[in-house]
Design a protein around this motif. Sequence first.
Motif, PDB file in Angstrom:
ATOM      1  N   TRP A  36       1.011  -1.095  -0.093  1.00 42.45           N
ATOM      2  CA  TRP A  36       0.084   0.423  -0.568  1.00 42.45           C
ATOM      3  C   TRP A  36       1.051   1.515   0.188  1.00 42.45           C
ATOM      4  O   TRP A  36       2.069   1.299   0.760  1.00 42.45           O
ATOM      5  CB  TRP A  36      -0.870  -0.260   1.111  1.00 42.45           C
ATOM      6  N   THR A  56       5.100  -8.316   7.536  1.00 44.85           N
ATOM      7  CA  THR A  56       4.282  -7.459   7.288  1.00 44.85           C
ATOM      8  C   THR A  56       5.688  -6.145   7.623  1.00 44.85           C
ATOM      9  O   THR A  56       6.489  -6.393   8.548  1.00 44.85           O
ATOM     10  CB  THR A  56       3.671  -7.261   8.393  1.00 44.85           C
ATOM     11  N   TYR A  58       6.096  -1.280   7.662  1.00 46.94           N
ATOM     12  CA  TYR A  58       5.185  -0.218   7.938  1.00 46.94           C
ATOM     13  C   TYR A  58       5.631   0.622   7.501  1.00 46.94           C
ATOM     14  O   TYR A  58       6.877   0.468   8.379  1.00 46.94           O
ATOM     15  CB  TYR A  58       4.999  -0.401   8.906  1.00 46.94           C
ATOM     16  N   ILE A  68      -1.520  -4.482   7.424  1.00 46.15           N
ATOM     17  CA  ILE A  68      -1.833  -4.661   6.391  1.00 46.15           C
ATOM     18  C   ILE A  68      -2.536  -6.251   6.980  1.00 46.15           C
ATOM     19  O   ILE A  68      -1.862  -7.047   7.434  1.00 46.15           O
ATOM     20  CB  ILE A  68      -0.703  -4.553   5.093  1.00 46.15           C
ATOM     21  N   ARG A  70      -3.840 -10.409   3.884  1.00 42.48           N
ATOM     22  CA  ARG A  70      -4.523 -10.576   2.944  1.00 42.48           C
ATOM     23  C   ARG A  70      -5.031 -11.573   3.000  1.00 42.48           C
ATOM     24  O   ARG A  70      -5.135 -12.650   4.043  1.00 42.48           O
ATOM     25  CB  ARG A  70      -2.793 -11.460   2.416  1.00 42.48           C
ATOM     26  N   VAL A  77      -6.239  -8.058  -0.869  1.00 39.05           N
ATOM     27  CA  VAL A  77      -5.963  -7.267  -0.073  1.00 39.05           C
ATOM     28  C   VAL A  77      -5.540  -5.857   0.779  1.00 39.05           C
ATOM     29  O   VAL A  77      -6.691  -5.677   0.132  1.00 39.05           O
ATOM     30  CB  VAL A  77      -3.865  -6.320  -0.373  1.00 39.05           C
ATOM     31  N   LEU A  79      -5.856  -2.996   4.093  1.00 42.77           N
ATOM     32  CA  LEU A  79      -5.311  -2.330   5.449  1.00 42.77           C
ATOM     33  C   LEU A  79      -6.419  -1.870   6.328  1.00 42.77           C
ATOM     34  O   LEU A  79      -6.973  -0.565   6.018  1.00 42.77           O
ATOM     35  CB  LEU A  79      -5.028  -1.114   4.223  1.00 42.77           C
ATOM     36  N   CYS A  94      -3.276   0.230  -3.926  1.00 45.55           N
ATOM     37  CA  CYS A  94      -2.141  -1.166  -3.708  1.00 45.55           C
ATOM     38  C   CYS A  94      -1.568  -1.359  -5.112  1.00 45.55           C
ATOM     39  O   CYS A  94      -1.804  -0.647  -5.601  1.00 45.55           O
ATOM     40  CB  CYS A  94      -3.301  -1.917  -2.743  1.00 45.55           C
TER      41      CYS A  94
END
Length: 123
Positions: A36, A56, A58, A68, A70, A77, A79, A94
Amino acid sequence: QVLLVESGGGLVQAGGSLSLSCAASGLTFGMYSWGWFRQAPGKEREFVAAIKWTNTYYADSVKGRFTISRDNAKNTVNLQMNSLKPEDTAVYYCAAKGRMGHVDPSGDDMDYWGKGTLVTVSS
């Protein structure tokens, strides 16, 4: 044809929450890493979060507030954005990276992009 379609954007007050979703089609979802990104008016695009396998990542600015995830069964996906701040206002995109590749924070080498969804956080 690969399509990434973001949804879930909108107007929210500071401190509130929004959940964004990116629906993917035309690709083998499980073989991609996902990111993202966001772009605020007059600013450059910036990295927000990424997911590779179950790992993940960030940006410091959203760590602890955004999550986030999936869903391989739904090819989406997500957020989850909590404790939103006015500075989170941006168009959120995305993007997909094939072969479970590394999601570079620049976003320059992502394979596919959605058209974005606008998030506006009022103070």
